[in-house]
Motif scaffolding. Structure first.
Motif, mmCIF file in Angstrom:
data_model
loop_
_atom_site.group_PDB
_atom_site.id
_atom_site.type_symbol
_atom_site.label_atom_id
_atom_site.label_comp_id
_atom_site.label_asym_id
_atom_site.label_seq_id
_atom_site.Cartn_x
_atom_site.Cartn_y
_atom_site.Cartn_z
ATOM 1 N N TYR A 74 0.838 -1.209 0.000
ATOM 2 C CA TYR A 74 0.000 0.000 0.000
ATOM 3 C C TYR A 74 0.871 1.256 0.000
ATOM 4 O O TYR A 74 0.694 2.152 -0.836
ATOM 5 C CB TYR A 74 -0.902 -0.034 1.227
ATOM 6 C CG TYR A 74 -1.695 1.222 1.495
ATOM 7 C CD1 TYR A 74 -2.795 1.556 0.708
ATOM 8 C CD2 TYR A 74 -1.360 2.068 2.545
ATOM 9 C CE1 TYR A 74 -3.540 2.696 0.965
ATOM 10 C CE2 TYR A 74 -2.095 3.206 2.813
ATOM 11 C CZ TYR A 74 -3.187 3.524 2.017
ATOM 12 O OH TYR A 74 -3.913 4.654 2.275
ATOM 13 N N VAL A 75 1.819 1.306 0.906
ATOM 14 C CA VAL A 75 2.699 2.477 1.012
ATOM 15 C C VAL A 75 3.587 2.606 -0.221
ATOM 16 O O VAL A 75 3.753 3.695 -0.777
ATOM 17 C CB VAL A 75 3.564 2.384 2.288
ATOM 18 C CG1 VAL A 75 4.582 3.521 2.330
ATOM 19 C CG2 VAL A 75 2.681 2.419 3.534
ATOM 20 N N GLY A 79 3.741 5.672 -2.998
ATOM 21 C CA GLY A 79 5.002 6.346 -3.297
ATOM 22 C C GLY A 79 5.327 6.327 -4.779
ATOM 23 O O GLY A 79 5.740 7.342 -5.357
ATOM 24 N N ILE A 80 5.121 5.167 -5.396
ATOM 25 C CA ILE A 80 5.377 5.039 -6.830
ATOM 26 C C ILE A 80 4.391 5.899 -7.622
ATOM 27 O O ILE A 80 4.754 6.506 -8.637
ATOM 28 C CB ILE A 80 5.282 3.562 -7.258
ATOM 29 C CG1 ILE A 80 6.447 2.766 -6.667
ATOM 30 C CG2 ILE A 80 5.276 3.429 -8.788
ATOM 31 C CD1 ILE A 80 6.376 1.276 -6.898
ATOM 32 N N ILE A 86 5.348 12.780 -11.262
ATOM 33 C CA ILE A 86 6.501 13.605 -11.642
ATOM 34 C C ILE A 86 7.038 13.169 -13.005
ATOM 35 O O ILE A 86 7.349 13.993 -13.872
ATOM 36 C CB ILE A 86 7.608 13.484 -10.569
ATOM 37 C CG1 ILE A 86 7.094 14.038 -9.231
ATOM 38 C CG2 ILE A 86 8.873 14.207 -11.018
ATOM 39 C CD1 ILE A 86 8.043 13.820 -8.071
ATOM 40 N N ILE A 87 7.131 11.857 -13.206
ATOM 41 C CA ILE A 87 7.646 11.320 -14.470
ATOM 42 C C ILE A 87 6.703 11.636 -15.631
ATOM 43 O O ILE A 87 7.140 12.039 -16.717
ATOM 44 C CB ILE A 87 7.870 9.805 -14.354
ATOM 45 C CG1 ILE A 87 9.001 9.512 -13.369
ATOM 46 C CG2 ILE A 87 8.167 9.177 -15.725
ATOM 47 C CD1 ILE A 87 9.188 8.043 -13.029
ATOM 48 N N ALA A 88 5.402 11.457 -15.404
ATOM 49 C CA ALA A 88 4.415 11.748 -16.460
ATOM 50 C C ALA A 88 4.483 13.211 -16.867
ATOM 51 O O ALA A 88 4.333 13.554 -18.050
ATOM 52 C CB ALA A 88 3.011 11.403 -15.967
ATOM 53 N N VAL A 171 8.102 -1.225 -14.718
ATOM 54 C CA VAL A 171 9.486 -1.516 -14.345
ATOM 55 C C VAL A 171 9.798 -0.973 -12.957
ATOM 56 O O VAL A 171 10.398 -1.661 -12.119
ATOM 57 C CB VAL A 171 10.467 -0.917 -15.383
ATOM 58 C CG1 VAL A 171 11.911 -1.043 -14.893
ATOM 59 C CG2 VAL A 171 10.302 -1.603 -16.736
ATOM 60 N N LEU A 172 9.375 0.245 -12.701
ATOM 61 C CA LEU A 172 9.611 0.864 -11.397
ATOM 62 C C LEU A 172 8.924 0.078 -10.288
ATOM 63 O O LEU A 172 9.510 -0.166 -9.228
ATOM 64 C CB LEU A 172 9.091 2.308 -11.428
ATOM 65 C CG LEU A 172 9.452 3.225 -10.260
ATOM 66 C CD1 LEU A 172 10.973 3.363 -10.149
ATOM 67 C CD2 LEU A 172 8.806 4.586 -10.452
ATOM 68 N N SER A 173 7.693 -0.335 -10.550
ATOM 69 C CA SER A 173 6.933 -1.093 -9.545
ATOM 70 C C SER A 173 7.596 -2.427 -9.248
ATOM 71 O O SER A 173 7.695 -2.836 -8.082
ATOM 72 C CB SER A 173 5.498 -1.328 -10.040
ATOM 73 O OG SER A 173 4.809 -0.104 -10.190
#
Length: 201
Positions: A74-75, A79-80, A86-88, A171-173
């Motif tokens: 969840y946390v 965060g992602i 920001i990335i979008a 990928v980040l997740s």
């Protein structure tokens, strides 16, 4: 507008809802506290329900393990989500869109709605995976529509923008979740080993 109405509208009439979303004045904080932190609890509730009902693999591992991993997920997910906003925003000009911190955050937060709802059913063998795939696909579609309404990516470049954003998100997740959840699993295994060793003394 309540978070329930917003979730219903973004799912059932996304094109009209994105226009309303684009016109709204809000902040990243309001988007999270009034929507994301609530909807992101849905998969957690599904996991804990599965533990309570002892469904599938959930019956073999302890409640504490699933509670900790569910809350960690969840946390991590929130965060992602923030990082993806920001990335979008940073990606938008590369696809002839407009940079706007708030608009990009609207885009990722509301696009995540189907994924959160589908996440409730993850614990159901077979069906849960299928529902998750449908939720993922619909989230991608919402991102495609929303990119045109919020960060003003032209329609002919919205597919590319959506694809790049989704790939980075996945990928980040995977990386962040693998590292953190892996650490939690290791901690539980270590605790279990110490407990077992103590029992034989």
């Amino acid at each position: 507008m309540s978070f329930i109405d917003r979730a219903k509208n973004i799912l059932l009439s996304p094109k009209d809802e994105w226009k309303k979303i684009d016109e709204e004045e809000t902040t990243a904080g309001a988007l999270f506290t009034g929507y994301a932190v609530i909807l992101a609890l849905i998969p957690v509730i599904g996991t804990l329900l599965a533990v309570a009902l002892s469904i599938g693999a959930y019956r073999y591992l302890g409640f504490n393990y699933f509670l900790v991993t569910a809350l960690a997920g969840y946390v991590i997910g929130l965060g992602i989500l923030y990082l993806m906003g920001i990335i979008a925003n940073a990606l938008a000009p590369s696809f002839d869109g407009e940079k706007s911190d708030t608009s990009a955050m609207k885009l990722v937060v509301y696009s995540a709605t189907p994924g959160w709802i589908a996440g409730f059913f993850n614990f159901i063998p077979g069906i849960g995976f299928l529902i998750s795939l449908i939720g993922f696909g619909y989230s991608a579609y919402l991102l495609y529509l929303g990119s045109q309404a919020t960060v003003k990516v032209p329609e002919n470049k919205a597919v590319g923008y959506t694809a790049v954003t989704i790939i980075i998100w996945i990928v980040l997740s995977i990386i962040v979740t693998a590292v953190i959840i892996g650490a939690i699993v290791s901690a539980f295994i270590g605790t279990a080993a110490l407990t077992g060793a103590a029992a034989y003394r």
